[in-house]
Scaffold this motif. Structure first.
Motif, PDB file in Angstrom:
ATOM      1  N   PRO A 113       0.841  -1.211   0.000  1.00 54.09           N
ATOM      2  CA  PRO A 113       0.000   0.000   0.000  1.00 54.09           C
ATOM      3  C   PRO A 113       0.870   1.253   0.000  1.00 54.09           C
ATOM      4  O   PRO A 113       1.109   1.864   1.040  1.00 54.09           O
ATOM      5  N   VAL A 114       1.371   1.618  -1.172  1.00 56.36           N
ATOM      6  CA  VAL A 114       2.357   2.687  -1.263  1.00 56.36           C
ATOM      7  C   VAL A 114       1.698   4.054  -1.401  1.00 56.36           C
ATOM      8  O   VAL A 114       0.640   4.199  -2.012  1.00 56.36           O
ATOM      9  N   ASN A 115       2.346   5.055  -0.812  1.00 57.25           N
ATOM     10  CA  ASN A 115       1.954   6.449  -0.994  1.00 57.25           C
ATOM     11  C   ASN A 115       2.948   7.040  -2.002  1.00 57.25           C
ATOM     12  O   ASN A 115       4.122   7.236  -1.681  1.00 57.25           O
ATOM     13  N   TRP A 116       2.488   7.323  -3.217  1.00 56.50           N
ATOM     14  CA  TRP A 116       3.399   7.718  -4.287  1.00 56.50           C
ATOM     15  C   TRP A 116       4.046   9.073  -4.048  1.00 56.50           C
ATOM     16  O   TRP A 116       5.074   9.391  -4.668  1.00 56.50           O
ATOM     17  N   ALA A 117       3.487   9.868  -3.152  1.00 52.94           N
ATOM     18  CA  ALA A 117       4.151  11.134  -2.805  1.00 52.94           C
ATOM     19  C   ALA A 117       5.505  10.850  -2.168  1.00 52.94           C
ATOM     20  O   ALA A 117       6.489  11.559  -2.416  1.00 52.94           O
ATOM     21  N   GLY A 118       5.578   9.788  -1.366  1.00 53.89           N
ATOM     22  CA  GLY A 118       6.853   9.406  -0.769  1.00 53.89           C
ATOM     23  C   GLY A 118       7.861   8.990  -1.819  1.00 53.89           C
ATOM     24  O   GLY A 118       9.053   9.328  -1.725  1.00 53.89           O
ATOM     25  N   ALA A 119       7.415   8.259  -2.838  1.00 55.72           N
ATOM     26  CA  ALA A 119       8.318   7.843  -3.916  1.00 55.72           C
ATOM     27  C   ALA A 119       8.871   9.051  -4.665  1.00 55.72           C
ATOM     28  O   ALA A 119      10.050   9.085  -5.029  1.00 55.72           O
ATOM     29  N   VAL A 120       8.024  10.057  -4.883  1.00 56.61           N
ATOM     30  CA  VAL A 120       8.472  11.282  -5.573  1.00 56.61           C
ATOM     31  C   VAL A 120       9.531  11.995  -4.743  1.00 56.61           C
ATOM     32  O   VAL A 120      10.543  12.487  -5.277  1.00 56.61           O
ATOM     33  N   PHE A 121       9.343  12.062  -3.433  1.00 55.02           N
ATOM     34  CA  PHE A 121      10.325  12.713  -2.560  1.00 55.02           C
ATOM     35  C   PHE A 121      11.674  11.991  -2.629  1.00 55.02           C
ATOM     36  O   PHE A 121      12.735  12.631  -2.616  1.00 55.02           O
ATOM     37  N   ILE A 122      11.652  10.660  -2.684  1.00 56.98           N
ATOM     38  CA  ILE A 122      12.904   9.895  -2.741  1.00 56.98           C
ATOM     39  C   ILE A 122      13.635  10.152  -4.058  1.00 56.98           C
ATOM     40  O   ILE A 122      14.857  10.332  -4.078  1.00 56.98           O
ATOM     41  N   VAL A 123      12.903  10.180  -5.168  1.00 55.18           N
ATOM     42  CA  VAL A 123      13.522  10.481  -6.467  1.00 55.18           C
ATOM     43  C   VAL A 123      14.065  11.907  -6.469  1.00 55.18           C
ATOM     44  O   VAL A 123      15.162  12.177  -6.992  1.00 55.18           O
ATOM     45  N   LEU A 124      13.316  12.849  -5.869  1.00 57.37           N
ATOM     46  CA  LEU A 124      13.786  14.232  -5.771  1.00 57.37           C
ATOM     47  C   LEU A 124      15.089  14.302  -4.978  1.00 57.37           C
ATOM     48  O   LEU A 124      15.997  15.063  -5.330  1.00 57.37           O
ATOM     49  N   ALA A 125      15.194  13.502  -3.924  1.00 57.20           N
ATOM     50  CA  ALA A 125      16.427  13.472  -3.129  1.00 57.20           C
ATOM     51  C   ALA A 125      17.609  13.045  -3.990  1.00 57.20           C
ATOM     52  O   ALA A 125      18.704  13.618  -3.881  1.00 57.20           O
ATOM     53  N   SER A 126      17.400  12.059  -4.857  1.00 57.97           N
ATOM     54  CA  SER A 126      18.474  11.598  -5.745  1.00 57.97           C
ATOM     55  C   SER A 126      18.923  12.721  -6.686  1.00 57.97           C
ATOM     56  O   SER A 126      20.121  12.913  -6.920  1.00 57.97           O
ATOM     57  N   VAL A 127      17.952  13.463  -7.215  1.00 62.69           N
ATOM     58  CA  VAL A 127      18.280  14.580  -8.116  1.00 62.69           C
ATOM     59  C   VAL A 127      19.068  15.653  -7.377  1.00 62.69           C
ATOM     60  O   VAL A 127      20.081  16.179  -7.885  1.00 62.69           O
TER      61      VAL A 127
END
Length: 357
Positions: free
Chosen positions: A196-210
């Motif tokens: 049950p993923v919250n995709w906002a969290g996934a976006v934050f993680i990708v943003l951290a990589s950038v």
């Protein structure tokens, strides 16, 4: 044919009560219970009055019909729906809610042997004595999927995958980071599809990589790095956080706080090291360049007043005039010294210009 509530401590609650009651033989192990089948909403809350009445009456009628078909106690089973009644194994057997109590699987097969079951093919006599027991184990693929579906593993895969892709984008041709990043991201999405993923969290993680790569490439002197760590921590916290009503049947899923803190700490230390190297490099400049540049000729491309831009050896450098004089665009200069990434130059008299004068 037979529904077995086992091992000790297990329960057949809610829908499990209907499943157990519908079996040809309802069997329980000692120390188990059955019941509490009152309908509730998907979020675990009580239903509104009208809807609750409709659903409850429907469920009560269903379980009574099941009890009638299987010859079980209709009233006791209906109470599991009407009043959320629950019964221990001994109580259920005494009230004709279940048929048997057995200690284990071998005991179950022994007691079922010779009993008659009414099936769609007619009456069938069970022959379970000496029956071969086949245990269905998970295969390698299922074990692998179970492993990557761990919230902590999926978090690591998403983080490494995003970082690998960003590294490849900023450094085309490295290949390895891109390949690893794509594989990790695909595995992460495969795992997140089962969670049950919250995709906002996934976006934050990708943003951290950038932000991490931007810190390394443009040398943000820590600002971008702090943003990367904050984004990573927020992403990890949000990744499996569900806002609003949550399903009562789902276990609590989140990224381990120690893993999240450790990842943030490692990223922070790495960025401190990289930013430190970048600052030192800007301060000292490339040591091998200093001896090469000294004495080289160049031309002013941005007026020195006394600081400006010069072109030396097909490279653009920041420079200052040695005597603080103004040197105009196009005039030739010679490098006197190198300090960090700044050249100290002086005006060089062009021989042709000197002869003409």
């Amino acid at each position: 044919m037979a529904v077995y509530v086992s091992p000790k401590g297990a329960r057949a609650g809610s829908a499990g009560t209907f499943i157990a009651a519908a079996g040809n033989f309802a069997v329980m192990a000692p120390g188990t219970n059955i019941g509490a089948a009152t309908p509730i909403s998907a979020t675990g809350e009580d239903l509104e009055d009208t809807l609750a009445s409709k659903v409850e009456n429907d469920a009560a009628a269903l379980i009574r019909s099941i009890a009638q078909t299987r010859g079980r106690n209709e009233d006791k089973l209906e109470e599991t729906v009407r009043s959320a009644a629950s019964y221990s194994a001994q109580e259920a057997l005494a009230d004709n809610v279940v048929d048997l109590i057995t200690e284990d699987l071998d005991d179950l097969l022994a007691k079922l042997d010779g009993l008659t079951a009414d099936t769609s093919l007619g009456m069938v006599v069970l022959e379970t004595e000496g029956l071969e027991i086949r245990t269905i184990e998970k295969n390698i693929l299922e074990h692998f999927l179970e492993f990557i579906s761990d919230p902590n593993v999926s978090f690591i895969l998403l983080t490494v995958g995003g970082l690998g892709i960003v590294v490849e984008m900023f450094n085309p041709g490295l290949v390895a980071p891109g390949v690893v990043g794509v594989i990790c991201l695909l595995l992460a999405f495969l795992a997140l599809g089962n969670l049950p993923v919250n995709w906002a969290g996934a976006v934050f993680i990708v943003l951290a990589s950038v932000l991490i790569m931007l810190e390394v490439v443009v040398a943000g002197f820590g600002i971008l790095g702090v943003g990367a760590i904050v984004s990573l921590m927020v992403g990890g916290l949000l990744l499996f956080t569900q806002f609003g009503d949550s399903s009562p049947t789902l276990p609590s899923i989140n990224v381990n706080r120690w893993l999240l803190s450790g990842t943030g700490g490692v990223v922070g230390l790495a960025l401190v090291y990289v930013v430190g190297l970048a600052y030192q490099s800007r301060k000292e400049g490339p040591p091998e360049k200093a001896s090469v540049l000294t004495g080289m000729l160049g031309r002013v491309t941005g007026e020195l007043a006394p600081k400006g831009i010069v072109m030396v050896g097909n490279e653009t450098w920041t420079a200052v005039s040695e005597d603080d004089s103004v040197i105009r665009i196009g005039e030739p200069v010679e490098v006197r010294s190198v300090e960090g990434l700044i050249l100290t130059v002086f005006r060089r008299i062009d021989p042709e210009t000197q002869e003409n004068s």
